[in-house]
Design a protein around this motif. Structure first.
Motif, mmCIF file in Angstrom:
data_model
loop_
_atom_site.group_PDB
_atom_site.id
_atom_site.type_symbol
_atom_site.label_atom_id
_atom_site.label_comp_id
_atom_site.label_asym_id
_atom_site.label_seq_id
_atom_site.Cartn_x
_atom_site.Cartn_y
_atom_site.Cartn_z
ATOM 1 N N ILE A 202 0.852 -1.187 0.000
ATOM 2 C CA ILE A 202 0.000 0.000 0.000
ATOM 3 C C ILE A 202 0.894 1.245 0.000
ATOM 4 O O ILE A 202 1.709 1.421 0.903
ATOM 5 N N LYS A 203 0.735 2.065 -1.019
ATOM 6 C CA LYS A 203 1.471 3.327 -1.113
ATOM 7 C C LYS A 203 0.517 4.460 -0.777
ATOM 8 O O LYS A 203 -0.498 4.660 -1.452
ATOM 9 N N ILE A 204 0.812 5.214 0.289
ATOM 10 C CA ILE A 204 -0.001 6.358 0.691
ATOM 11 C C ILE A 204 0.808 7.620 0.385
ATOM 12 O O ILE A 204 1.837 7.877 1.005
ATOM 13 N N SER A 205 0.349 8.406 -0.586
ATOM 14 C CA SER A 205 1.109 9.578 -1.015
ATOM 15 C C SER A 205 0.804 10.805 -0.171
ATOM 16 O O SER A 205 1.588 11.758 -0.144
ATOM 17 N N GLN A 206 -0.347 10.800 0.549
ATOM 18 C CA GLN A 206 -0.729 11.945 1.371
ATOM 19 C C GLN A 206 -1.892 11.532 2.270
ATOM 20 O O GLN A 206 -2.689 10.655 1.906
ATOM 21 N N PHE A 207 -1.983 12.142 3.424
ATOM 22 C CA PHE A 207 -3.119 11.895 4.302
ATOM 23 C C PHE A 207 -4.161 13.000 4.063
ATOM 24 O O PHE A 207 -4.348 13.895 4.885
ATOM 25 N N ASN A 208 -4.809 12.930 2.886
ATOM 26 C CA ASN A 208 -5.850 13.907 2.603
ATOM 27 C C ASN A 208 -7.195 13.409 3.138
ATOM 28 O O ASN A 208 -7.268 12.376 3.816
ATOM 29 N N SER A 209 -8.272 14.107 2.838
ATOM 30 C CA SER A 209 -9.571 13.777 3.428
ATOM 31 C C SER A 209 -10.172 12.490 2.879
ATOM 32 O O SER A 209 -11.229 12.050 3.349
ATOM 33 N N ASN A 210 -9.505 11.873 1.887
ATOM 34 C CA ASN A 210 -10.028 10.632 1.297
ATOM 35 C C ASN A 210 -9.216 9.397 1.676
ATOM 36 O O ASN A 210 -9.524 8.294 1.232
ATOM 37 N N THR A 211 -8.194 9.581 2.493
ATOM 38 C CA THR A 211 -7.275 8.471 2.786
ATOM 39 C C THR A 211 -7.958 7.344 3.551
ATOM 40 O O THR A 211 -7.869 6.172 3.168
ATOM 41 N N TYR A 212 -8.621 7.678 4.624
ATOM 42 C CA TYR A 212 -9.245 6.657 5.471
ATOM 43 C C TYR A 212 -10.251 5.822 4.698
ATOM 44 O O TYR A 212 -10.219 4.585 4.756
ATOM 45 N N GLU A 213 -11.156 6.480 3.963
ATOM 46 C CA GLU A 213 -12.203 5.753 3.246
ATOM 47 C C GLU A 213 -11.614 4.819 2.195
ATOM 48 O O GLU A 213 -12.076 3.680 2.027
ATOM 49 N N ASN A 214 -10.612 5.278 1.475
ATOM 50 C CA ASN A 214 -9.994 4.431 0.449
ATOM 51 C C ASN A 214 -9.217 3.280 1.066
ATOM 52 O O ASN A 214 -9.237 2.157 0.554
ATOM 53 N N LEU A 215 -8.519 3.542 2.168
ATOM 54 C CA LEU A 215 -7.775 2.477 2.830
ATOM 55 C C LEU A 215 -8.720 1.409 3.370
ATOM 56 O O LEU A 215 -8.432 0.208 3.284
ATOM 57 N N LYS A 216 -9.857 1.821 3.907
ATOM 58 C CA LYS A 216 -10.832 0.874 4.438
ATOM 59 C C LYS A 216 -11.276 -0.102 3.349
ATOM 60 O O LYS A 216 -11.353 -1.317 3.586
ATOM 61 N N ASP A 217 -11.522 0.405 2.142
ATOM 62 C CA ASP A 217 -11.940 -0.465 1.031
ATOM 63 C C ASP A 217 -10.828 -1.414 0.611
ATOM 64 O O ASP A 217 -11.074 -2.592 0.291
ATOM 65 N N ILE A 218 -9.586 -0.918 0.618
ATOM 66 C CA ILE A 218 -8.453 -1.766 0.239
ATOM 67 C C ILE A 218 -8.256 -2.893 1.250
ATOM 68 O O ILE A 218 -8.025 -4.050 0.881
ATOM 69 N N LEU A 219 -8.362 -2.573 2.529
ATOM 70 C CA LEU A 219 -8.181 -3.594 3.561
ATOM 71 C C LEU A 219 -9.283 -4.654 3.498
ATOM 72 O O LEU A 219 -9.038 -5.829 3.816
ATOM 73 N N LYS A 220 -10.463 -4.284 3.068
ATOM 74 C CA LYS A 220 -11.532 -5.278 2.874
ATOM 75 C C LYS A 220 -11.133 -6.280 1.803
ATOM 76 O O LYS A 220 -11.356 -7.490 1.944
ATOM 77 N N ILE A 221 -10.537 -5.770 0.717
ATOM 78 C CA ILE A 221 -10.066 -6.657 -0.354
ATOM 79 C C ILE A 221 -8.981 -7.590 0.178
ATOM 80 O O ILE A 221 -8.999 -8.798 -0.092
ATOM 81 N N PHE A 222 -8.037 -7.042 0.936
ATOM 82 C CA PHE A 222 -6.971 -7.864 1.497
ATOM 83 C C PHE A 222 -7.531 -8.912 2.458
ATOM 84 O O PHE A 222 -7.077 -10.067 2.474
ATOM 85 N N ASP A 223 -8.518 -8.520 3.262
ATOM 86 C CA ASP A 223 -9.110 -9.463 4.220
ATOM 87 C C ASP A 223 -9.783 -10.623 3.493
ATOM 88 O O ASP A 223 -9.683 -11.786 3.912
ATOM 89 N N GLU A 224 -10.454 -10.317 2.397
ATOM 90 C CA GLU A 224 -11.125 -11.371 1.622
ATOM 91 C C GLU A 224 -10.127 -12.352 1.042
ATOM 92 O O GLU A 224 -10.440 -13.531 0.842
#
Length: 468
Positions: A202-224
């Protein structure tokens, strides 16, 4: 004008200069013969009024006030700043990651504003704009030769409004026009993949206002997919919102402190995680470009011992800023606190030192400027002396061929080394430093000198996670 007039005028000028120096250098003013307060707002007002009345150039009162405000911020730390309305709008866009626009990435190429790519799911992508399209007009304004920043300011606008783009496309003779309705564009600062070895990246280029929501979706994919070993890449991440990084760390840090905020009055506010049991094993990549919120992330992971920090020491920006909107549309950013890691470690001007220090090589392996140029002016052989021979010897030695100490003398060792090099390169092996051999030596040393393109930091992260 007489000599006496000149002398009198000179005396008047000197008196005036003395008055100005007394008023503006010492800050002491007199009213009705009594000393008054120095260097207060009234003092600043008098300076501005004096400049308006006497300055020979063109300057407005608004410009003077703007300059005075900027001067105030010049006395503060380097993270406090004042923004004009236009600058504040751009600042908010860059930090939040949200703006009204069409969703295309652009650059300047050959004098044209050129589309790099439209962002998936945006009006630009849906309208049919393609990579390589040249934007020649915006709302019928010719933009050939303008800066990228200027083009961006014209293309962006309030969601729901329309913008007309004139496009030159390869293979089409005429300009084609797109009338596109702007939407709220939300920049996703995260890219990710599942690597061949089964690790999540996971590459995080900035902690902008969309970081948490996008990371949550990515972690769901990883969990599956049962991916529990993650590489979090924060290299060159300049930071972002404090609230956003705290929310993100709730996925990784066990119950307890995430970060402590030490305010100007000395009080400390602690932000905590509510996570009962961490599920992921982490390797976090950082470098000198990782700052602010990235350092909060790295410090929390390091102190809670749920991951390994790998790379080089981070930037060392350990202060918190408050952003305030002003009535004219401008804004200011003021340092209001310092943050400390969960173990109360200082970060400002110190940075986070990785658990494992790994440098990625960016410098050439060889300083080519110290090797004489093989300029193909002759074809040296045994017994010849010269800088071209010295250059060949230095290259051969660097490439691992046996020569006597490079001295510019074409001896038997040099002869044998050239023969071996020629054979290895598939050339006629006869020991003469001919033009073809000189070209081959130059190509070989240029290739050898290139810095490693191997990402050693990423390699180490993979190694650490697979060992665990």
């Amino acid at each position: 004008m007489t000599e006496g007039d000149d002398e009198m005028r000179l005396k008047r000028v000197l008196v005036l200069l003395c008055v100005i120096l007394i008023v503006f250098s010492s800050g002491v003013m007199y009213a009705n013969g009594e000393k008054t307060q120095t260097k207060d707002l009234n003092y600043l007002k008098q300076i501005i009024e004096y400049i308006k009345a006497n300055y020979a150039g063109e300057i407005t009162e608004e410009e003077l006030i703007e300059g005075a405000i900027e001067g105030v911020f010049n006395k503060l730390d380097k993270y406090s700043d004042y923004y004009s309305p236009e600058e504040f709008k751009e600042f908010n866009t860059s930090v939040s990651g949200n703006f009204g626009g069409v969703g295309i990435q652009i650059t300047e190429k050959d004098g044209y504003i050129t589309v790099i790519t439209p962002i998936d799911g945006t009006p630009g992508a849906r309208s049919g704009i393609k990579p390589g399209d040249k934007i020649v007009s915006v709302d019928d304004i010719d933009i050939k030769g303008v800066s990228v920043n200027r083009a961006v300011s014209l293309i962006r606008g309030e969601p729901g409004t329309q913008v007309k783009l004139g496009i030159m496309r390869e293979g089409i003779d005429n300009i084609i026009y797109f009338n596109i309705t702007r939407e709220l564009i939300k920049i996703n600062p995260i890219t990710y993949k599942i690597m061949d070895n089964g690790l999540g990246y996971i590459k995080i280029s900035q902690f902008n206002s969309n970081t948490y929501e996008n990371l949550k979706d990515i972690l769901k994919i990883f969990d599956e997919k049962n991916v529990e070993k993650l590489i979090i890449d924060l290299r060159n991440n300049p930071g972002g919102y404090l609230d956003e990084v705290i929310d993100v760390l709730q996925f990784f840090v066990p119950k307890g402190p995430i970060v402590h905020i030490k305010k100007a009055d000395g009080t400390i506010e602690t932000y905590n995680s509510n996570l009962e049991l961490p599920k992921y094993k982490l390797a976090v990549l950082v470098n000198s470009g990782s700052a602010s919120a990235s350092e909060i992330f790295a410090g929390a992971i390091q102190d809670s011992k749920v991951g390994t920090i790998i790379g080089t020491t981070t930037y060392g920006k350990g202060t918190v800023q408050s952003v305030v909107s002003l009535v004219d549309g401008g804004g200011m950013k003021i340092t209001i606190a310092e943050y400390l890691t969960p173990n109360m470690r200082k970060v400002n001007e110190v940075g986070i030192k990785p658990d494992i220090i790994v440098e990625n090589t960016t410098e050439p392996k060889v300083d080519l400027s110290k090797i004489p140029t093989l300029d193909k002016t002759r074809k040296p052989t045994v017994g010849v002396v010269g800088l071209d021979v010295l250059g060949a010897e230095m290259i051969l030695e660097t490439l691992g061929y046996e020569v006597n100490k490079p001295d510019g003398i074409f001896d038997e060792a040099t002869f044998e080394a050239i023969k071996k090099f020629q054979k290895d390169q598939g050339l006629y092996s006869y020991g003469v430093l001919d033009f073809t051999t000189q070209d081959a030596l130059t190509r070989a040393i240029n290739e050898y000198a290139k810095p490693d393109n191997v990402d050693k930091q990423l390699q180490k992260a993979v190694e650490v996670l697979l060992e665990k």
